[in-house]
Design an enzyme around this catalytic site. Structure first.
Site, PDB file in Angstrom:
ATOM      1  N   GLU A 137     -18.265 -28.480   1.579  1.00 57.38           N
ATOM      2  CA  GLU A 137     -19.152 -27.366   1.225  1.00 57.38           C
ATOM      3  C   GLU A 137     -20.595 -27.850   1.071  1.00 57.38           C
ATOM      4  O   GLU A 137     -20.861 -28.730   0.243  1.00 57.38           O
ATOM      5  CB  GLU A 137     -18.690 -26.759  -0.106  1.00 57.38           C
ATOM      6  CG  GLU A 137     -19.601 -25.640  -0.571  1.00 57.38           C
ATOM      7  CD  GLU A 137     -19.308 -25.170  -2.003  1.00 57.38           C
ATOM      8  OE1 GLU A 137     -18.556 -25.843  -2.719  1.00 57.38           O
ATOM      9  OE2 GLU A 137     -19.868 -24.144  -2.387  1.00 57.38           O
ATOM     10  N   GLU A 234     -17.358 -17.288  -7.784  1.00 53.04           N
ATOM     11  CA  GLU A 234     -17.778 -18.546  -8.426  1.00 53.04           C
ATOM     12  C   GLU A 234     -19.212 -18.358  -8.908  1.00 53.04           C
ATOM     13  O   GLU A 234     -20.172 -18.690  -8.209  1.00 53.04           O
ATOM     14  CB  GLU A 234     -17.703 -19.710  -7.421  1.00 53.04           C
ATOM     15  CG  GLU A 234     -17.958 -21.061  -8.083  1.00 53.04           C
ATOM     16  CD  GLU A 234     -18.123 -22.209  -7.088  1.00 53.04           C
ATOM     17  OE1 GLU A 234     -18.694 -22.011  -6.007  1.00 53.04           O
ATOM     18  OE2 GLU A 234     -17.693 -23.320  -7.427  1.00 53.04           O
TER      19      GLU A 234
HETATM   20  O1  LIG Z   1     -21.104 -25.826  -6.667  1.00 54.36           O
HETATM   21  C1  LIG Z   1     -20.273 -25.249  -5.961  1.00 54.36           C
HETATM   22  O2  LIG Z   1     -20.555 -24.210  -5.392  1.00 54.36           O
HETATM   23  C2  LIG Z   1     -18.940 -25.737  -5.749  1.00 54.36           C
HETATM   24  O3  LIG Z   1     -18.135 -25.010  -5.208  1.00 54.36           O
HETATM   25  C3  LIG Z   1     -18.591 -27.107  -6.106  1.00 54.36           C
HETATM   26  O4  LIG Z   1     -17.235 -27.285  -5.921  1.00 54.36           O
HETATM   27  C4  LIG Z   1     -19.065 -27.525  -7.452  1.00 54.36           C
HETATM   28  O5  LIG Z   1     -18.374 -28.581  -7.931  1.00 54.36           O
HETATM   29 MG   LIG Z   2     -19.049 -23.283  -4.269  1.00 52.03          MG
END
Ligand SMILES: O=C(O)C(=O)[C@H](O)CO
Ligand SMILES: [Mg+2]
Length: 250
Positions: A137, A234
């Site tokens: 990512e 998230e």
């Molecule tokens: O920061 C983010 O967006 C994530 O998904 C990472 O996994 C953070 O640890």
């Molecule tokens: Mg993330």
């Protein structure tokens, strides 16, 4: 609409870790992700998942956690021993918790040696656990200065070089918007490579609707693209209670 999951490292963080599972289930979520489940024995997380009928979608590599841990060693040329040790441990957790995906964090490094190290380490992990799906990512350099994977173009170049079916892209609307200035366009360009999706508004990383990204359009684009996986929330709620930030779910 996509199927939504909750990242309970950020959502329900007003509650103690083991109470977040019940809160997520009570809010209607059937699946969660946990960035760093390593502070407790896997058995305790497993019990909480089972008791609340929740599926675990994703965990991060490496341990230990946000506080003090490096954000990975996968691209750190002198970090290969540490990387392999961490992956072995993460695989034990992933197996115990039936975590569908492991986000492999690149760490702080730059340049050609870092890129080559990242590719080789990802191939090593992919071949060691062919049944396990790994993700990478891009993280924006404002939050993570010096982090190797800081751009979606770089992510697909790395994925092409790794060339393993069990290593794919983790798209995050928050980072996409912060890095490239247009989360929707990033989805349209790179979404076909995504094996996992996360969402959060930018620039504040709060719930959808708190910034310029048009999430209705983004969700429509995700559906139209044929992506059928989970979309995980998230973000850090702008409200005191996470439940009060969930209006965007409709
Ligand atoms: O920061 C983010 O967006 C994530 O998904 C990472 O996994 C953070 O640890
Ligand atoms: Mg993330």
């Amino acid at each position: 609409m996509p199927r939504f999951a909750a990242n309970i490292s950020l959502l329900f963080a007003e509650l103690p870790y083991l109470d977040r599972f019940q809160a997520a289930a009570a809010a209607g979520f059937e699946a969660v992700e946990i960035l760093y489940p390593y502070e407790l024995a896997a058995k305790e997380t497993q019990r909480a998942l089972l008791a609340n009928g929740l599926q675990l979608l994703l965990i991060n590599a490496p341990p230990p956690n946000y506080t003090g841990g490096m954000p990975g060693y996968a691209a750190v040329p002198e970090g290969t021993d540490r990387f392999q040790r961490d992956i072995r441990r993460v695989l034990r957790y992933a197996e115990a918790l039936k975590a569908g995906k492991i986000h492999v964090m690149a760490g702080y490094a730059k340049g050609e040696a870092a890129r080559q190290t990242f590719i080789e380490n990802l191939q090593w992990a992919a071949d060691r656990a062919p049944e396990q799906q790994f993700t990478i990512e891009p993280l924006n350099s404002g939050d993570q200065p010096g982090y190797f994977l800081d751009d979606y173009n770089l992510a697909v170049e790395v994925l092409d070089a790794v060339d393993r079916p069990n290593v794919g892209l983790q798209y995050d609307a928050y980072h996409a918007q912060m890095i490239h200035g247009d989360a929707l366009k990033v989805w349209e360009t790179f979404g076909s490579r995504a094996v996992h999706v996360q969402i959060g508004a930018a620039p504040g990383r709060c719930e959808p609707g708190t910034g310029p990204v048009d999430f209705q359009k983004l969700f429509e684009a995700i559906d139209a693209s044929g992506y059928t996986g989970w979309v995980s929330a998230e973000y850090t709620p702008s409200t005191r209670r996470t439940e009060d930030s969930l209006g965007w779910l409709g």
